[in-house]
Design a protein around this motif. Structure first.
Motif: not given
Lengths: 115, 108
Positions: A21-33, A70-79
């Motif tokens: 599952l992929r998440c693209d955060p708001i640009s410039g946001h350093t914290a992701l949950y 990995p690059e501090g932006s997009v995150s992937t949740l893997k199950i």
């Protein structure tokens, strides 16, 4: 501006399969949950990233769940080896920082159904 | 273990009514309490409360925090059908912990 986006919006998979599952955060946001929300419940914390590192992964239910950023932006949740009990809406949120004064902005979620 | 309890679980009112939603909490290292409105999937932010006794207001919605008694209320006056949603309370301690929500339905 663009908000938090998540893909796919819906995912149906068979028990035992692997999903991402992929998440693209708001640009410039350093914290992701990442949160998981089951029917009739509030979101339940899974993991949070500050930059590229997982600052707190205490909410991950077991070792089948893993997340990366990995690059501090997009995150992937893997199950891995999905189970029917993993069926839920998986929500991602981002904020400018992890300090309590920063509001978390939520994405629309991915509804995961494990058959 | 950190805990957030919301009441009532659900509520049905008529347009124009005033509603009060409750949130009580037990949390280590309290930092803030937040209210969200959830209509489809994404919770949308309403209020963040950090100090006792200071009311926050946005249009017909208002909220206040009591850090001594460990609760908060969310008031909605002159309710409209568009207020129908799940209202989530969350408390930030070491992490953000959500309550189960209050389902509000406003009938026309």
């Amino acid at each position: 501006g663009a908000g938090v986006s998540q893909t796919p919006s819906n995912k149906v998979t068979e028990k035992g399969k692997y999903v991402e599952l992929r998440c693209d955060p708001i640009s410039g946001h350093t914290a992701l949950y990442w949160y998981r929300q089951s029917l009739g419940q509030g979101p339940e914390f899974l993991i949070y990233f500050q930059g590229t590192g997982a600052a707190d992964d205490s909410g991950l239910p077991n070792d089948r769940f893993f997340a990366v950023r990995p690059e501090g932006s997009v995150s992937t949740l893997k199950i891995q080896r999905t189970e029917r009990g993993d069926s839920a809406v998986y929500l991602c949120a981002s904020s400018l920082g992890s300090d309590s004064s920063y509001e978390q902005y939520f994405g629309p979620g991915t509804r995961l159904t494990v058959t | 273990e950190d805990k957030v309890v919301q009441s009532p679980l659900s509520l049905v009112v008529h347009e124009g009514d005033t509603v009060t939603l409750n949130c009580s909490y037990e949390v280590t290292n309290f930092r803030s309490l937040l209210w969200y409105k959830q209509e489809k999937k994404a919770p949308t932010f309403l209020f963040m409360l950090t100090s006792s006794g200071i009311e926050k207001k946005s249009g017909r919605l208002s909220s206040i925090l009591d850090k001594k008694e460990l609760f908060s209320i969310l008031n909605i006056t002159a309710t409209q059908t568009g207020d129908s949603a799940v209202y989530l309370c969350a408390v930030k301690g070491n992490k953000l912990v959500f309550g189960a929500g209050t389902i509000l339905r406003v009938k026309s």
